[in-house]
Scaffold this motif. Structure first.
Motif, PDB file in Angstrom:
ATOM      1  N   HIS A  88       0.626  -4.562   6.706  1.00  0.00           N
ATOM      2  CA  HIS A  88       1.452  -4.473   7.710  1.00  0.00           C
ATOM      3  C   HIS A  88       0.745  -5.534   8.890  1.00  0.00           C
ATOM      4  O   HIS A  88       1.493  -6.170   9.305  1.00  0.00           O
ATOM      5  N   CYS A  91       0.405  -8.966   7.667  1.00  0.00           N
ATOM      6  CA  CYS A  91       1.937  -9.648   7.961  1.00  0.00           C
ATOM      7  C   CYS A  91       2.247  -9.776   9.257  1.00  0.00           C
ATOM      8  O   CYS A  91       3.408 -10.350   9.226  1.00  0.00           O
ATOM      9  N   HIS A  93       3.651  -7.459  11.049  1.00  0.00           N
ATOM     10  CA  HIS A  93       5.131  -6.823  10.933  1.00  0.00           C
ATOM     11  C   HIS A  93       5.023  -6.161  12.315  1.00  0.00           C
ATOM     12  O   HIS A  93       4.316  -5.672  12.771  1.00  0.00           O
ATOM     13  N   SER A  96       8.695  -0.411  12.898  1.00  0.00           N
ATOM     14  CA  SER A  96      10.056  -0.055  12.929  1.00  0.00           C
ATOM     15  C   SER A  96      10.054   1.542  13.236  1.00  0.00           C
ATOM     16  O   SER A  96      11.268   1.999  13.027  1.00  0.00           O
ATOM     17  N   SER A 118       4.436   1.396  12.266  1.00  0.00           N
ATOM     18  CA  SER A 118       4.933   1.509  11.036  1.00  0.00           C
ATOM     19  C   SER A 118       4.776   2.525  10.344  1.00  0.00           C
ATOM     20  O   SER A 118       3.637   3.194  10.462  1.00  0.00           O
ATOM     21  N   ASP A 127      10.232  -6.114   5.563  1.00  0.00           N
ATOM     22  CA  ASP A 127       8.818  -5.616   5.921  1.00  0.00           C
ATOM     23  C   ASP A 127       7.973  -4.633   5.080  1.00  0.00           C
ATOM     24  O   ASP A 127       7.103  -4.992   4.544  1.00  0.00           O
ATOM     25  N   GLU A 128       8.707  -3.790   4.856  1.00  0.00           N
ATOM     26  CA  GLU A 128       8.185  -2.531   3.817  1.00  0.00           C
ATOM     27  C   GLU A 128       8.018  -3.354   2.423  1.00  0.00           C
ATOM     28  O   GLU A 128       6.996  -3.247   1.679  1.00  0.00           O
ATOM     29  N   GLU A 130       7.459  -6.352   1.700  1.00  0.00           N
ATOM     30  CA  GLU A 130       6.510  -7.519   1.674  1.00  0.00           C
ATOM     31  C   GLU A 130       4.992  -6.611   1.635  1.00  0.00           C
ATOM     32  O   GLU A 130       4.210  -7.068   1.267  1.00  0.00           O
TER      33      GLU A 130
END
Length: 165
Positions: A88, A91, A93, A96, A118, A127-128, A130
C-alpha cells in the motif's frame, strides 16, 4: 483478466527499491522507509478485540508509517500481511479504512495524527487487489531469488525473517 499491465507496474515499483539478492523484512522496510523519507514501525495487532478489525493495518502520519500485523496468525501469514501493507505504501494508496471500523481501539493512536489508513480485510477494491498483487510479487521474489543466481549480488540476510523477532 490480463494481469500483464498490473504486473509490469508492480515489477517496476519493486525494482526501484534496488533490494539485494537476498533480503528480509528489515531490508524491505529500510528500502521503503528511505524512499518515503520516514521510518516504518511494526506493531502487533490483536484483531480478536473486534470482529471487524482487519488482520493488517497501515497508518500514515506526518512523521512515521505504522504497520499493524495480526499477531494471532501463522508466521507465513504475518509475512504476507506485512508485504501487503508495505505494498500500500509502495503504491501510494490513499487509504480507505475509517476509525469507526474497529481499528481505533485496536491501534491505540491519536486519530488527529492519522493522514491515511488502510486495512486488509477483503480484495473488493482496485487498491486492495493491487496491494495483494504487489505483496505476492514481493514474496515470490524472496523465494525465487534463493533458487536462481543473483542478478545484483550484495550482502544481505540469508532468510526472510520473522517480523516480531
Amino acid at each position: 483478466m490480463d494481469q500483464r499491465p498490473l504486473r509490469a507496474v508492480c515489477e517496476e515499483r519493486l525494482g526501484r527499491l534496488e533490494l539485494p539478492h537476498r533480503f528480509g523484512t528489515q531490508q524491505l522496510r529500510e528500502a521503503v522507509a528511505a524512499m518515503r523519507g520516514k521510518p516504518i514501525i511494526l506493531q502487533p495487532l490483536d484483531s480478536n478485540s473486534a470482529a471487524d478489525t482487519p488482520c493488517g493495518i497501515r497508518v500514515e502520519t506526518p512523521t512515521v508509517d505504522y504497520l499493524f500485523v495480526e499477531q494471532g496468525t501463522s508466521a507465513a501469514h504475518q509475512l504476507h500481511i506485512l508485504a501487503h501493507e508495505i505494498s500500500h505504501i509502495l503504491c501510494d494508496h490513499p487509504g480507505s479504512l475509517s476509525l469507526g471500523d474497529g481499528a481505533a481501539a485496536a491501534i491505540g493512536l491519536n486519530p488527529t495524527l492519522i493522514q491515511r489508513m488502510s486495512g486488509r480485510t477483503a480484495y473488493t477494491t482496485a487498491d486492495e487487489r493491487e496491494a495483494e498483487y504487489m505483496a505476492t510479487l514481493i514474496r515470490q521474489r524472496v523465494y525465487r531469488e534463493r533458487l536462481l543466481p543473483a542478478r545484483r549480488p550484495a550482502a544481505a540476510d540469508e532468510r526472510w525473517d520473522a517480523i516480531f523477532a
